[in-house]
Write an enzyme that holds these catalytic residues in place. Sequence first.
Site, PDB file in Angstrom:
ATOM      1  N   THR A 286       0.838  -1.206   0.000  1.00 20.51           N
ATOM      2  CA  THR A 286       0.000   0.000   0.000  1.00 20.51           C
ATOM      3  C   THR A 286       0.870   1.251   0.000  1.00 20.51           C
ATOM      4  O   THR A 286       0.598   2.218  -0.723  1.00 20.51           O
ATOM      5  CB  THR A 286      -0.936   0.009   1.221  1.00 20.51           C
ATOM      6  OG1 THR A 286      -1.778  -1.137   1.187  1.00 20.51           O
ATOM      7  CG2 THR A 286      -1.799   1.259   1.252  1.00 20.51           C
ATOM      8  N   ASP A 325      -1.996  -5.303  -3.103  1.00 20.02           N
ATOM      9  CA  ASP A 325      -1.989  -5.334  -1.636  1.00 20.02           C
ATOM     10  C   ASP A 325      -3.133  -6.189  -1.092  1.00 20.02           C
ATOM     11  O   ASP A 325      -2.951  -6.978  -0.159  1.00 20.02           O
ATOM     12  CB  ASP A 325      -1.991  -3.925  -1.030  1.00 20.02           C
ATOM     13  CG  ASP A 325      -3.243  -3.118  -1.348  1.00 20.02           C
ATOM     14  OD1 ASP A 325      -4.151  -3.629  -2.033  1.00 20.02           O
ATOM     15  OD2 ASP A 325      -3.310  -1.946  -0.920  1.00 20.02           O
ATOM     16  N   GLY A 326      -4.312  -6.070  -1.704  1.00 17.30           N
ATOM     17  CA  GLY A 326      -5.421  -6.911  -1.271  1.00 17.30           C
ATOM     18  C   GLY A 326      -5.215  -8.376  -1.635  1.00 17.30           C
ATOM     19  O   GLY A 326      -5.544  -9.279  -0.854  1.00 17.30           O
ATOM     20  N   ARG A 330      -4.972 -11.515   0.999  1.00 12.05           N
ATOM     21  CA  ARG A 330      -5.764 -12.742   0.935  1.00 12.05           C
ATOM     22  C   ARG A 330      -4.870 -13.973   0.810  1.00 12.05           C
ATOM     23  O   ARG A 330      -5.163 -15.020   1.379  1.00 12.05           O
ATOM     24  CB  ARG A 330      -6.748 -12.658  -0.239  1.00 12.05           C
ATOM     25  CG  ARG A 330      -7.870 -11.671  -0.021  1.00 12.05           C
ATOM     26  CD  ARG A 330      -8.938 -11.782  -1.099  1.00 12.05           C
ATOM     27  NE  ARG A 330      -8.476 -11.327  -2.404  1.00 12.05           N
ATOM     28  CZ  ARG A 330      -8.465 -10.064  -2.791  1.00 12.05           C
ATOM     29  NH1 ARG A 330      -8.884  -9.118  -1.956  1.00 12.05           N
ATOM     30  NH2 ARG A 330      -8.062  -9.712  -3.989  1.00 12.05           N
ATOM     31  N   ASP A 343      -5.818   1.184   3.532  1.00 10.74           N
ATOM     32  CA  ASP A 343      -6.172   0.998   2.126  1.00 10.74           C
ATOM     33  C   ASP A 343      -7.345   1.886   1.732  1.00 10.74           C
ATOM     34  O   ASP A 343      -7.329   2.539   0.682  1.00 10.74           O
ATOM     35  CB  ASP A 343      -6.510  -0.478   1.895  1.00 10.74           C
ATOM     36  CG  ASP A 343      -6.696  -0.794   0.421  1.00 10.74           C
ATOM     37  OD1 ASP A 343      -5.969  -0.228  -0.398  1.00 10.74           O
ATOM     38  OD2 ASP A 343      -7.580  -1.613   0.114  1.00 10.74           O
ATOM     39  N   ASP A 347      -6.737   5.255  -0.840  1.00  8.26           N
ATOM     40  CA  ASP A 347      -7.371   5.241  -2.160  1.00  8.26           C
ATOM     41  C   ASP A 347      -7.908   6.622  -2.507  1.00  8.26           C
ATOM     42  O   ASP A 347      -7.792   7.109  -3.629  1.00  8.26           O
ATOM     43  CB  ASP A 347      -8.518   4.220  -2.200  1.00  8.26           C
ATOM     44  CG  ASP A 347      -8.032   2.842  -2.600  1.00  8.26           C
ATOM     45  OD1 ASP A 347      -6.844   2.696  -2.928  1.00  8.26           O
ATOM     46  OD2 ASP A 347      -8.841   1.906  -2.569  1.00  8.26           O
TER      47      ASP A 347
END
Length: 548
Positions: A286, A325-326, A330, A343, A347
């Site tokens: 991020t 990053d997401g 996960r 995050d 954004d």
Amino acid sequence: MPDSHAASQTAAVVLATTEASALRCPAGTLLDRLTGQLATLSVRDVHVVARSSDIIHAPGGTHMIGAEGSRGLADDLRRVAKVARSSIGPVLLVAGDLVAHTEALAMLTEHPARDTRALVSEDGRAAPGPSRPPVRIDGGNVAAAGTSFHEVGEAGGTFRGALQVGVSDLTRLAEAAEALAELAEAGGFGPMDGGEAAQLLLVGLVRAGVPVRAAGLGRLHGDRMVEQADVDSAVPRLAEVDEAEARLDGAVKANDGFFATYGVSSWSRHLVKLAARLGLTPNAITGMSVGLAALAAIWFSTGTRQALIAGAVLLYLSFVLDCVDGQLARYTRAFSPFGAWLDATFDRVKEYAVYVGLAFGYAAGLDATGGGPDGIWGLAVAAMILQLLRHVIDFSYAGARADAARVGAAWARTPGSLGDPADDARRPVPLRGPERQAAPAGAGAGAGAGAGRAADGGAERDAGRAAGDGAGPGAGNAIVRLSRTMEKATPTRWFKKIIVLPIGERMALIAVTAALFNARVTFLALLVWGGIAATYTLAGRMGRSLSR
């Protein structure tokens, strides 16, 4: 005060009520194999409900409560209700005769949302049957579920015997289990036996209006066994799938926006593997994304054609890392509330910084890019305000749904009758007894946004539901019916994702118009498309709210 670590872990109820739970496999019995898998996951207590009161050996790391002798289906359901009322963490319900990849179970117990979700397969080749009860999936949720008694119209998937119930839904799980137990004791389900307890509870939750997310198996395997030949075939087949690769596949969202799917996720898995190998954290990714966006804004602010092109490339790379990053979170299951907030916040910061950079560059009045100060700051501020209003519409709707669910509004939850075999979830028939509504997980705008980003690496990138009109059962007006029809065809489904101008499409729009034209064209494009998106979203929200 409950121990926070214990509260973060799952209590498992293994429904070993069929003879198949004792079938042999390399790990011992199927029940031994399953409890061994649970010991490797975030499961603290394991309650075994069986037809025998024999205590079952617990693998290291798991607190085995023991096997509780049960007299029949009604007794099984009441034992589940007892665990639901006493648990301080999520409750996993799993059939004792299930043979599945550990990664398939982890999709339930390790998911950051800690919410209510069922293990399903949407493989059209897998015909529904006694061990594969049918389900209908709508907008990522289980909209209807079946048993040997309960029918499902337009079933498109099958339930595979594992269901996790989040903390906020445990009260309704207990109430549904108790109501189902009464009906079972009265013979309301005919000759149904304990082997259908898990799917019966899924029916109870769905018809009680509990949102149940569909956790798709994908390439992974998960099936309930009936006889020894099934086990001898199913267990070796597990080795045919690389669970690490399947986990990576699952980290890349399958239901993302058009640009994110084809412009980023088609190759970002390689960056995820590299980041994991280097030991980078999602928060570090991020930070890199923020740095690239800041550099893009600086290049945009110079206003030259070469600088606009360089800024467009940096903005694209920033969005790539914004997706990574997401995906990394996960893949590594490294989630935190701080990461979710970081995050979500940055954004917005990145996007608005780019707006400022573009406006500065245009205001410099360079001939090569057709710039000048004529009203550019007004356009930049208007684009920011419009985007802010769109976020208000999104998040206020999430809060309104949470408030409506507490009082049982029809548009927020649409319960159906447990004793009716037909799939009739449109008709609001309450369960027996009082329905005490628990607030959904992440109730309220801020919590909903944070939970969505923690779980999905960016709630806004789940563009398919951005308009809030992908209604489940109970949505009956023309707007909602049209929306559901559009979901059935690939072109119209992609149209729904694109028209709401999610973050991927916005970043692509900014990069392309800035590189090829100038900031004035960029802001005008954002205002026109953003206005259409806001109108579409608002219409969808209103249509969903007015449906019944």
